[in-house]
Design a protein around this motif. Sequence first.
Motif, PDB file in Angstrom:
ATOM      1  N   GLY A 255      58.596   3.081 -85.081  1.00 40.15           N
ATOM      2  CA  GLY A 255      58.914   1.742 -85.575  1.00 40.15           C
ATOM      3  C   GLY A 255      57.846   0.728 -85.205  1.00 40.15           C
ATOM      4  O   GLY A 255      57.513  -0.162 -86.003  1.00 40.15           O
TER       5      GLY A 255
ATOM      6  N   TRP B 172      54.811   1.681 -87.534  1.00 37.07           N
ATOM      7  CA  TRP B 172      55.083   1.497 -88.963  1.00 37.07           C
ATOM      8  C   TRP B 172      55.243   0.028 -89.338  1.00 37.07           C
ATOM      9  O   TRP B 172      54.860  -0.378 -90.442  1.00 37.07           O
ATOM     10  N   SER B 173      55.827  -0.780 -88.455  1.00 41.41           N
ATOM     11  CA  SER B 173      55.923  -2.213 -88.764  1.00 41.41           C
ATOM     12  C   SER B 173      54.532  -2.835 -88.801  1.00 41.41           C
ATOM     13  O   SER B 173      54.254  -3.713 -89.641  1.00 41.41           O
TER      14      SER B 173
ATOM     15  N   ILE C  84      62.330   3.082 -90.207  1.00 45.49           N
ATOM     16  CA  ILE C  84      62.175   2.193 -89.053  1.00 45.49           C
ATOM     17  C   ILE C  84      63.527   1.852 -88.450  1.00 45.49           C
ATOM     18  O   ILE C  84      63.744   1.973 -87.238  1.00 45.49           O
TER      19      ILE C  84
ATOM     20  N   ASN D 169      64.751  -6.056 -87.013  1.00 42.92           N
ATOM     21  CA  ASN D 169      64.397  -5.018 -87.974  1.00 42.92           C
ATOM     22  C   ASN D 169      65.352  -4.972 -89.164  1.00 42.92           C
ATOM     23  O   ASN D 169      64.944  -4.585 -90.266  1.00 42.92           O
TER      24      ASN D 169
END
Length: 295
Positions: A183, A186-187, A217, A256
């Motif tokens: 996460g 990927w963010s 995510i 998120n």
Amino acid sequence: MQTTATQTIRNYLEVTKPPIVFLLVFTSVATMIIASKHALQPLTAWLLVVATVAITSASAGCDTLTSYVDKDIDAIMHRTRNRPIPSGRISPNRALMWGLFLSAIGLILAYLINFLSFIWIALGVIDNVVVYSLILKRRNPLNIILGGISGGLPVMFGWSAVTNAVELLPILLAALVVLWIPGHIWSLAIFSREDYVRARVPMLPVVTRLSTALRCIVSTIVLMIPFSIWIYFEGDFGLAYLATALFFGLWVLYINLRLFLHPDNKMAYRAFKVSSPYLFALFAGMIVDGLISSV
């Protein structure tokens, strides 16, 4: 223009990616402190210093070696083109030698502690430099899944340095770090998507639909929360850690979920920035909890 000694030191420090090193070392040192409650022998100041130098050197060495491997990518991406190697402040060959030297120091010190600690450091170097950077990063969109295993190994090292054993609690702690990594990366890949496209690095948000990447995510965040609660029970922690895990877990999940519902670069960058404090807070909470219980 001649480079001063101070600038040279800064360049060689910068190429190790200090923020990453700090977070990895902190998880390792926190685990050493936690492990001391489960060990037959107390954690001595000498062991703490040697083990900290070992994991710091190994982590810095890995980051330097990956900087060397990624020098062509870093030169293309706007986010990384001013790093020491692509900007010309350090030559690739010197960076390679520096990374090998630091990694070797980490491995030697780990071996002097015990063989199990050496194994964890060695596996970390292999996974981070070879499996992730050399093999998977430019070829497979799930690169960070296997490559992220190295992120949990400083925890395993910290535990074995004190106990010379493998137990469920450090495995859970390492798994939490491994779950945290995708996460986090990927963010960042969503925020810097054009950079990754330009450099032809197939991060998941680059090669799949954004909605798919966002589901992945959020899934990792959802998994992290029960893992943090499992750690509470397995480690026999108190309310200080539990409150920290719940508060920061729900905070990260909220950010998120907002990114999932309203995806844009601003929210992606915010999700990336809050992920590091989450991991730091959890391990800090474990330390504080231990201090409170010992009073």
